[in-house]
Every structure is written in C-alpha cells, then in structure tokens.
Design a protein around this motif. Structure first.
Motif, PDB file in Angstrom:
ATOM      1  N   ILE A 132     -94.977-107.331 -15.542  1.00 44.06           N
ATOM      2  CA  ILE A 132     -95.650-108.050 -14.457  1.00 44.06           C
ATOM      3  C   ILE A 132     -96.730-108.997 -14.969  1.00 44.06           C
ATOM      4  CG2 ILE A 132     -95.175-106.179 -12.819  1.00 44.06           C
ATOM      5  CD1 ILE A 132     -98.144-105.442 -13.023  1.00 44.06           C
ATOM      6  N   ALA A 137     -96.359-107.758  -8.213  1.00 48.01           N
ATOM      7  CA  ALA A 137     -95.350-106.779  -7.806  1.00 48.01           C
ATOM      8  C   ALA A 137     -95.369-106.609  -6.288  1.00 48.01           C
ATOM      9  CB  ALA A 137     -95.610-105.448  -8.495  1.00 48.01           C
ATOM     10  N   HIS A 139     -93.627-104.348  -3.560  1.00 47.57           N
ATOM     11  CA  HIS A 139     -92.833-103.137  -3.344  1.00 47.57           C
ATOM     12  C   HIS A 139     -92.265-103.120  -1.929  1.00 47.57           C
ATOM     13  CE1 HIS A 139     -94.512-101.444  -7.075  1.00 47.57           C
ATOM     14  NE2 HIS A 139     -95.682-101.896  -6.655  1.00 47.57           N
ATOM     15  N   THR A 153     -88.788-103.117  -6.527  1.00 50.67           N
ATOM     16  CA  THR A 153     -90.006-103.826  -6.923  1.00 50.67           C
ATOM     17  C   THR A 153     -89.645-105.270  -7.225  1.00 50.67           C
ATOM     18  OG1 THR A 153     -90.880-101.794  -7.903  1.00 50.67           O
ATOM     19  CG2 THR A 153     -91.966-103.857  -8.494  1.00 50.67           C
ATOM     20  N   LEU A 155     -90.577-108.934  -8.412  1.00 50.86           N
ATOM     21  CA  LEU A 155     -91.571-109.578  -9.253  1.00 50.86           C
ATOM     22  C   LEU A 155     -91.649-111.058  -8.875  1.00 50.86           C
ATOM     23  CD1 LEU A 155     -90.603-107.944 -12.677  1.00 50.86           C
ATOM     24  CD2 LEU A 155     -92.253-107.147 -10.968  1.00 50.86           C
ATOM     25  N   PRO A 393     -86.734-103.071 -10.657  1.00 53.27           N
ATOM     26  CA  PRO A 393     -87.333-104.410 -10.608  1.00 53.27           C
ATOM     27  C   PRO A 393     -86.296-105.510 -10.446  1.00 53.27           C
ATOM     28  CG  PRO A 393     -87.263-103.624 -12.866  1.00 53.27           C
ATOM     29  CD  PRO A 393     -86.813-102.476 -12.012  1.00 53.27           C
TER      30      PRO A 393
END
Length: 399
Positions: A132, A137, A139, A153, A155, A393
């Motif tokens: 990150i 981030a 969520h 998550t 990015l 991610p």
C-alpha cells in the motif's frame, strides 16, 4: 485492244517516214559548245547530299525510354500522395472518423493501462504494508452467488483520490466515493453494492438510513449477509446504527425493531481463514461465515480442517504445525521441514497468507520455524513477519 494495236502500227509507220536529221558539226565545235554552256559549270552542279546516319533515331528512342522511366514513377508517386492527402483531409473533415480514431486510441491506451495494473497486482491473497505504499486501502465485503461474503481490499493510487477526500479518507468516505464504481460481476461476485441506504458517520458510529424499498430483511440469511458485509466494510469504526430514512428506528421482519447499534469488530475479528472458490474459478481467502474463535491457537488449529463443503482448508495434506503464543508473536513450527519450492506457488501462498491473516485477526504477528528457505517471495523467515492489512487485494481502476 485492237485500237491500241492500230495506234502503235500507225505511230511506228509515221516515225519511219520522218526525215533523217544529221548533225553537221565537228567534234571540236561540239566540245567548245559544251565548255561555253554555263549550265554545265561546277558552281551550278547539284551538290551531293551527305547520307544520313542511322544512329540519331536510335539514340532518340533510347533517350525517350529513359525519360519515361524517370517521369512515370514520379507522376505515380505524386498521384498517390495526392490521394493520401485527400483521404487524410476527408477523414479530418469527417467528425465521425476523427471520433472513431480517437476512441480506438483511447481504448487501446485504456486496455494497456488495465493490463499493466493487473500484471503488477500482488501475487498474494493478502495485502501487506509494502503493497500500500502510495496507495490507500479500501476494504469492502462483496457478495457471492452462494450467499457468502468475501472480504476484498481495493488498492487505490493516492494520486487518483479526489481532492475532497483528503490524504487519509476513512471507510465511510471511501465507500461513498468508490462503492458504485466497482464492477462486482466482472470480478466474479454478485451485484450487491452500493447499499440501498444513505451512509454517514457520527464520531465512531456509522449510520445507515435504509430506503423504504430495501430487501435486506427478506430472510435471516439476507440479514446475516448484511451484517457480514458491514463488518468487512467499515473498518476503523466501533459500531453501526441501522435507521429508516427519517433517522427513526428501523424494523426488520426477521428480528423486529432495531434500537441498539451493532458492534463492529474491525481488524480484530478473531477468525480463521479458509479457501473459497468463486463461480468464476478464482480461489480467494475468507472466513467461515464470520465464525469467531476464543484464541489464536484455537483458530490456527481449526483452520487445518475444512469446516464444510463451501470452505476448504489452506493446509495441504501431509503438512502439520504446532502453535505457541509468546506475547504478540505466534510461533508456527512445521513438524517437518517445509520446502516451499516443492509446492505449487498458489498453494504455498494460500498456506502462508491464511496463517498470517488468521493471526492478524487477533492482532498478532507470526514467526515461522522449520522452513527450508530463509527468503521466499516477499517473505523473510529469519524474523517475525509483518501483519497483513487485508485479504484478497485488487487494484481499483476506474478510467
């Protein structure tokens, strides 16, 4: 024919009857006469014209051919250039052609950008602090066609954050800004976001004011999905309050009137992580319907076995480990030396990420023992590993 014959005989006869003419001059007189005749003098004699050479016409023909070989290609090239210039001018003059060309270039640039992002995405089922850097981030809990919620998550590059969000936007601000931009179906999930509610915050409390036509209380399963979704979405807040549009208490068909706020577990969810395979075939890591454990040792022991037909263990058959907690460090020691290079990369990553995510849900770091490699992928096994910041991610790309 008879008349012609007669005429010839007559002429011949008459010629014979003509008197004989004799020249009485001597040779000397004739010679002298000829010398005195000016018509026979040298200046007046006709001059002999020199014979014309045969080479000039041949040379002329060759020169003409050479000239044509030079002129014709030049002429053709000029015509082609004129045609190309004309076509370019017509395209420039036609707005639809210009738009199509610009759109094609834009799409190619966009596809290239998306491809680059996907290739550079972390080869992992967990997001770590290094992932990150220069990113924020976001969520969120996404729904599947099996009535489950998967934590994801996203990015987001910091330079793509709107100025109004500031440098460190919270979960509510990120949700209101980006939830409606996620193509859930393209990611293998079902359409669930944004919520049929107005999202805001008051201190450490999230407030959700549902629209009158919401369907979250159709069954106990839909209510449970709502609860799991908000638990995975609004990290950093302590609680959430469900309300009607006018901010009054809401009544759900399955549970009645809801007056009290619901506690949010945040990052310390105290849950074991398992493998879940989505309908598109992608394997992700998720908890077992949000089930919690009392201790980190218990959670790590439970994750060795598949809890049901929906979730499966990330610990391959034949691999075992012991767990020992020392303060904020959890020591995971494999009973036999684990050679990660002999495992499939995906399964090795799921094993490590699953253990690390489970420990992180208790706010613990992990130190591994009995691993053949000191360095592998992004991991340094000579020291305790960093806690992951989130599961599954993905880069959020919105052109």
């Amino acid at each position: 024919m008879s008349n012609d014959k007669w005429n010839e005989d007559t002429i011949e006869k008459r010629l014979r009857n003509m008197p004989v003419v004799k020249d009485q001059r001597s040779k000397d007189e004739i010679m002298q006469r000829l010398k005195e005749d000016t018509r026979l003098s040298e200046p007046n004699r006709p001059k002999k014209r020199p014979s014309k050479s045969k080479w000039p016409p041949i040379i002329a023909a060759i020169a003409a051919i050479v000239l044509l070989t030079i002129i014709v290609p030049t002429f053709i090239q000029q015509n082609n250039e004129v045609s190309m210039d004309k076509a370019t001018t017509e395209e420039s003059a036609d707005p639809s052609v210009m738009e199509d060309s610009e759109e094609m270039q834009s799409n190619e640039a966009s596809d290239a950008s998306v491809f680059t992002k996907q290739v550079s995405a972390p080869l992992s089922n967990a997001a770590y602090p290094a992932d990150i850097l220069d990113h924020t981030a976001f969520h969120i809990g996404l729904a599947t066609d099996q009535a489950t919620i998967v934590p994801v998550t996203f990015l987001i590059p910091n330079e793509r954050l709107p100025e109004g969000l500031g440098t460190s936007p919270d979960a509510v601000a990120l949700y209101n800004e980006f939830a409606n931009t996620i193509d859930e179906e393209a990611l293998g999930f079902t359409e669930y976001h944004p919520y049929n509610a107005m999202i805001s915050s008051n201190g450490n409390q999230v407030q959700m004011k549902f629209t009158a036509d919401h369907t979250y209380d159709r069954s106990s399963a839909t209510l449970e999905m709502l609860n799991l979704s908000v638990q995975n979405t609004f990290q950093g807040y302590d609680e959430i309050q469900f309300l009607q549009e006018d901010a009054s208490s809401i009544t759900f068909d399955q549970v009645g009137q809801v007056d009290e706020p619901i506690a949010l577990s945040g990052v310390v969810s105290r849950q074991a992580y398992y493998r879940f395979v989505k309908s598109d075939g992608e394997a992700v890591l998720s908890t077992n319907f949000g089930k919690t454990s009392e201790t980190v040792e218990q959670a790590l022991r439970e994750m060795k076995n598949s809890p049901n037909d929906i979730y499966s263990t990330v610990v391959p058959e034949g691999i075992d480990f012991t767990v020992k907690e020392v303060k904020d460090i959890v020591n995971v020691k494999f009973t036999e030396v684990l050679d990660l290079d002999k495992m499939q990369s995906e399964k090795a990553m799921q094993l490590l990420d699953g253990i690390l995510l489970t420990a992180a849900s208790f706010d613990k770091q992990v130190e591994f023992d009995q691993v053949a490699q000191e360095q592998w992928n992004k991991f340094d096994f000579t020291r305790p590993l960093e806690k992951p910041l989130g599961a599954n991610p993905k880069y959020l790309i919105n052109e």
